[in-house]
Design a protein around this motif. Sequence first.
Motif, short mmCIF file in Angstrom:
data_model
loop_
_atom_site.label_atom_id
_atom_site.label_comp_id
_atom_site.label_asym_id
_atom_site.label_seq_id
_atom_site.Cartn_x
_atom_site.Cartn_y
_atom_site.Cartn_z
N TYR A 89 -3.41 -2.56 -0.80
CA TYR A 89 -2.88 -2.98 -2.10
C TYR A 89 -1.86 -4.10 -1.89
O TYR A 89 -1.02 -4.02 -0.99
CB TYR A 89 -2.27 -1.80 -2.83
N SER A 138 0.81 -1.22 0.00
CA SER A 138 0.00 0.00 0.00
C SER A 138 0.84 1.27 0.00
O SER A 138 0.49 2.26 -0.64
CB SER A 138 -0.94 -0.01 1.20
N SER A 139 1.97 1.25 0.70
CA SER A 139 2.82 2.44 0.80
C SER A 139 3.65 2.68 -0.46
O SER A 139 4.31 3.72 -0.57
CB SER A 139 3.76 2.31 2.00
N VAL A 187 2.40 1.85 -3.84
CA VAL A 187 1.61 1.77 -5.07
C VAL A 187 1.90 2.93 -6.01
O VAL A 187 2.08 2.74 -7.22
CB VAL A 187 0.10 1.70 -4.74
N ALA A 188 1.95 4.14 -5.49
CA ALA A 188 2.18 5.31 -6.35
C ALA A 188 3.53 5.20 -7.05
O ALA A 188 3.65 5.49 -8.25
CB ALA A 188 2.10 6.59 -5.52
N GLN A 189 4.56 4.77 -6.30
CA GLN A 189 5.89 4.61 -6.90
C GLN A 189 5.88 3.52 -7.98
O GLN A 189 6.48 3.67 -9.04
CB GLN A 189 6.91 4.23 -5.82
N LYS A 190 5.19 2.41 -7.69
CA LYS A 190 5.12 1.33 -8.67
C LYS A 190 4.47 1.81 -9.96
O LYS A 190 4.98 1.54 -11.06
CB LYS A 190 4.34 0.14 -8.09
N LEU A 191 3.33 2.50 -9.86
CA LEU A 191 2.65 2.99 -11.05
C LEU A 191 3.52 3.96 -11.84
O LEU A 191 3.52 3.96 -13.08
CB LEU A 191 1.33 3.66 -10.65
N GLU A 192 4.27 4.78 -11.14
CA GLU A 192 5.15 5.73 -11.80
C GLU A 192 6.26 5.00 -12.55
O GLU A 192 6.60 5.34 -13.70
CB GLU A 192 5.76 6.69 -10.77
N ASN A 226 -4.35 0.07 -14.80
CA ASN A 226 -4.62 -0.29 -13.41
C ASN A 226 -4.99 -1.75 -13.20
O ASN A 226 -5.18 -2.18 -12.06
CB ASN A 226 -5.70 0.63 -12.83
#
Length: 198
Positions: free
Chosen positions: A187, A152-153, A155-160, A172
Amino acid sequence: KMKILIFGAHMDDETIGLGGYILREVSKGNQVKVVSLCNGRRYQTQKRTEAFESIMTKIGCQYKHYSIFDTTLYKENITYITGIVFDEIYDFQPDIVFSPSQYDLHQDHKFLAECVKIGIRKTEVKKLYQYKIPKSGDITQPQIFETRFDISSFVAQKLELLKEYTTEDINNEFIESVNLVDGFPTYVECAKLIFSKE
């Protein structure tokens, strides 16, 4: 600190399947190495390689890639690929190893899963997992992935990071969520534990 070795058939498998986990473990100070056997489709090799190397560098993990064309890995000699697996394990001496799943419909993923199971014999590896690469319809038995890693912490980095794979249709579908907690999803990335010596 742990040493974790992740095998992928194709450059992007590692980030789609375990990008959040890799980020999480590196943040804990664990040593991670990613080995990709294929180097992209013939017309995409340079872009895929540049993206792979950029992502691995940004995450801060070791990496290596071989020069087998995508969708041809399963045609390789099993002794040759098993030898690569054994050599990578011998050189890195990991505590934990990940491979794609034997239940994946992609023939390269299934073949690599079998090679890792063979190549890991007579090594000091403590745990072997097979990870889920979440793409629609690629898994015959999704329920078998009982191990869930909370990312969860990250997810934003992974998507980037996934955006760097411009040759692939990344969306997604590659992010899974479970268990709404206080209205917020957890997540996860999923794997199946194949064996444990602990």
